[in-house]
Design an enzyme around this catalytic site. Sequence first.
Site, PDB file in Angstrom:
ATOM      1  N   ASP A   1      -1.887  -7.042 -11.519  1.00  0.00           N
ATOM      2  CA  ASP A   1      -2.729  -7.640 -10.475  1.00  0.00           C
ATOM      3  C   ASP A   1      -3.763  -6.635  -9.984  1.00  0.00           C
ATOM      4  OD1 ASP A   1      -3.486  -9.735  -8.658  1.00  0.00           O
ATOM      5  OD2 ASP A   1      -2.724  -8.432  -7.080  1.00  0.00           O
TER       6      ASP A   1
ATOM      7  N   HIS B   1      -6.974  -3.332   4.504  1.00  0.00           N
ATOM      8  CA  HIS B   1      -7.932  -2.233   4.335  1.00  0.00           C
ATOM      9  C   HIS B   1      -8.271  -1.665   5.710  1.00  0.00           C
ATOM     10  CE1 HIS B   1      -8.654  -2.891   0.093  1.00  0.00           C
ATOM     11  NE2 HIS B   1      -8.884  -4.172   0.307  1.00  0.00           N
TER      12      HIS B   1
ATOM     13  N   ASP C   1      -1.769 -13.004  -0.940  1.00  0.00           N
ATOM     14  CA  ASP C   1      -2.570 -11.873  -1.450  1.00  0.00           C
ATOM     15  C   ASP C   1      -2.968 -10.953  -0.296  1.00  0.00           C
ATOM     16  OD1 ASP C   1      -3.897 -10.159  -3.165  1.00  0.00           O
ATOM     17  OD2 ASP C   1      -5.512 -11.557  -3.666  1.00  0.00           O
TER      18      ASP C   1
ATOM     19  N   ARG D   1       0.795  -1.251   0.000  1.00  0.00           N
ATOM     20  CA  ARG D   1       0.000   0.000   0.000  1.00  0.00           C
ATOM     21  C   ARG D   1       0.817   1.285   0.000  1.00  0.00           C
ATOM     22  NH1 ARG D   1      -4.172  -2.791  -1.861  1.00  0.00           N
ATOM     23  NH2 ARG D   1      -5.486  -3.779  -0.275  1.00  0.00           N
TER      24      ARG D   1
ATOM     25  N   ASN E   1      -0.067  -2.187  -7.582  1.00  0.00           N
ATOM     26  CA  ASN E   1      -1.285  -1.354  -7.612  1.00  0.00           C
ATOM     27  C   ASN E   1      -1.379  -0.430  -6.405  1.00  0.00           C
ATOM     28  OD1 ASN E   1      -1.745  -3.589  -5.968  1.00  0.00           O
ATOM     29  ND2 ASN E   1      -3.912  -3.716  -6.457  1.00  0.00           N
TER      30      ASN E   1
ATOM     31  N   HIS F   1      -3.273 -11.918 -13.172  1.00  0.00           N
ATOM     32  CA  HIS F   1      -4.524 -11.873 -12.399  1.00  0.00           C
ATOM     33  C   HIS F   1      -5.605 -12.291 -13.379  1.00  0.00           C
ATOM     34  CE1 HIS F   1      -7.636  -9.805  -9.758  1.00  0.00           C
ATOM     35  NE2 HIS F   1      -8.261  -9.828 -10.922  1.00  0.00           N
TER      36      HIS F   1
ATOM     37  N   HIS G   1      -3.173 -16.366  -7.420  1.00  0.00           N
ATOM     38  CA  HIS G   1      -4.374 -16.738  -6.654  1.00  0.00           C
ATOM     39  C   HIS G   1      -5.428 -17.557  -7.411  1.00  0.00           C
ATOM     40  CE1 HIS G   1      -5.953 -13.168  -8.634  1.00  0.00           C
ATOM     41  NE2 HIS G   1      -5.341 -12.316  -7.832  1.00  0.00           N
TER      42      HIS G   1
ATOM     43  N   PHE H   1     -12.586  -5.586  -1.826  1.00  0.00           N
ATOM     44  CA  PHE H   1     -12.141  -6.979  -1.795  1.00  0.00           C
ATOM     45  C   PHE H   1     -10.856  -7.113  -0.978  1.00  0.00           C
ATOM     46  CE2 PHE H   1     -14.329  -6.928  -6.019  1.00  0.00           C
ATOM     47  CZ  PHE H   1     -15.202  -7.981  -5.828  1.00  0.00           C
TER      48      PHE H   1
ATOM     49  N   ASN I   1     -11.330 -11.234  -3.968  1.00  0.00           N
ATOM     50  CA  ASN I   1     -11.352 -11.445  -5.405  1.00  0.00           C
ATOM     51  C   ASN I   1     -10.071 -12.154  -5.822  1.00  0.00           C
ATOM     52  OD1 ASN I   1     -12.390 -11.320  -7.953  1.00  0.00           O
ATOM     53  ND2 ASN I   1     -11.520  -9.316  -8.419  1.00  0.00           N
TER      54      ASN I   1
END
Length: 430
Positions: free
Chosen positions: A152, A309, A305, A64, A94, A179, A232, A323, A278
Amino acid sequence: MALLLKGGRVVDAAAGIDAVLDVVVRDGVIVGVGEDLTIEKGQTIECAEKVLLPGLADIHVHLREPGQEYKETIATGTRAAAHGGFTAVACMPNTKPIADSGSHVRFIVDRAAATAAVRVYPIGAITAGQAGEQLAEIGDMVAEGAVAFSDDGRGIASAGMARVAMDYIKRFGMAYVAHCEDVPLAAGGVVNEGVVSTRMGLPGQPAAAEEVMVAREIALAELTGCRLHLAHLSTAGSVVLVRDAKARGVSVTCEVTPHHLFLDEDAITTYDPNLKMNPPLRTAADREALVAGLLDGTIDAIATDHAPHAPHEKELEFELAPFGTTGLETALSLVNTHLIATGTLGWAEVSNLMCHGPRAALGLPEMRLEAGYPADITIVDPEARVEVTPEWFVSRSRNSAFTGQSLLGKASDVLVGGQWALRNGKVVGQ
Ligand SMILES: [Zn+2]
């Protein structure tokens, strides 16, 4: 300064070892593995009843940083990794902004050097902004330390674009990490499409939304000769596709997450947003197929994964919540509880699935419990009890699908390059 790890069960499938032995570390390097070893001066750690594994690597985490430091940072995420027994992580691109250029990758490498508790290997974006339209600055990212490439979080919609990307990434000998999600087919589904989605009145995404992309990526890997790593995987059909591709000699590897191995859609009876991920939790039959894939070597790696959050994001209605579940701190305990303690797998297989397999998939440096290798060592107490409570986590986020569970076994100590990252269950420098 020497370190003697005395009398632990040393297990390393690549080194062909499973025996009670001593390990001597000097200047960050393993200098001896054998019986009745001694050191003249230094620290001796009693390892009776412990299992020593080569440093575990989680090749699918979301740290993050930059951009969403309220969820996790390189500092907090790597401390969570050490808490869970990992000596290395590969982080997905990401972030905000997306890591799609050399300077973005350089930022992560520099921040990791300054703040990380374990080794950090950045994965760069395949396409600019992960928009799927033009290639990102692959060469510049390789020069700055990217180890693999992935879009991803969304995947690449266009097969033509994916082919161009594989042709290009192949030149660097690196892995294209897929992904696998056909977005129009997934159709905004928040759980697996089937009995549970119908009963709960939630939009579902079919297994086929994953499987058509797995099939496409395998076909493109065959066409281009690029190394393909599938992130995943969650369905029985995906396992069949990979098994067949490997039998044909396609250069493909794949990973599964602990939540897809140890939970299925029947867990989603309470609309708990921490069970929204996800790809979604699938059926019991899918779960069993994933475990079978671990046993027969179709699946190369367990990767978490890890997707932190904040509470204000996750504590929403199921359909609105983002997700993802955190995973770094519970993975090893879950593997011990559900696979080792049940006799399904042994520690040698775990050394393959959590160290050698993931490292080989991304071409990361090999770690072995042998003289001459860096002292990246995970020491496990297989009898330790873990009560998974929100307070127990070291991660900045608490959105675990496994909160409330009582698990067996945990990393007690972690060495990274001969330095303690975890000692007696406590993260060093926290
Ligand atoms: Zn993904």
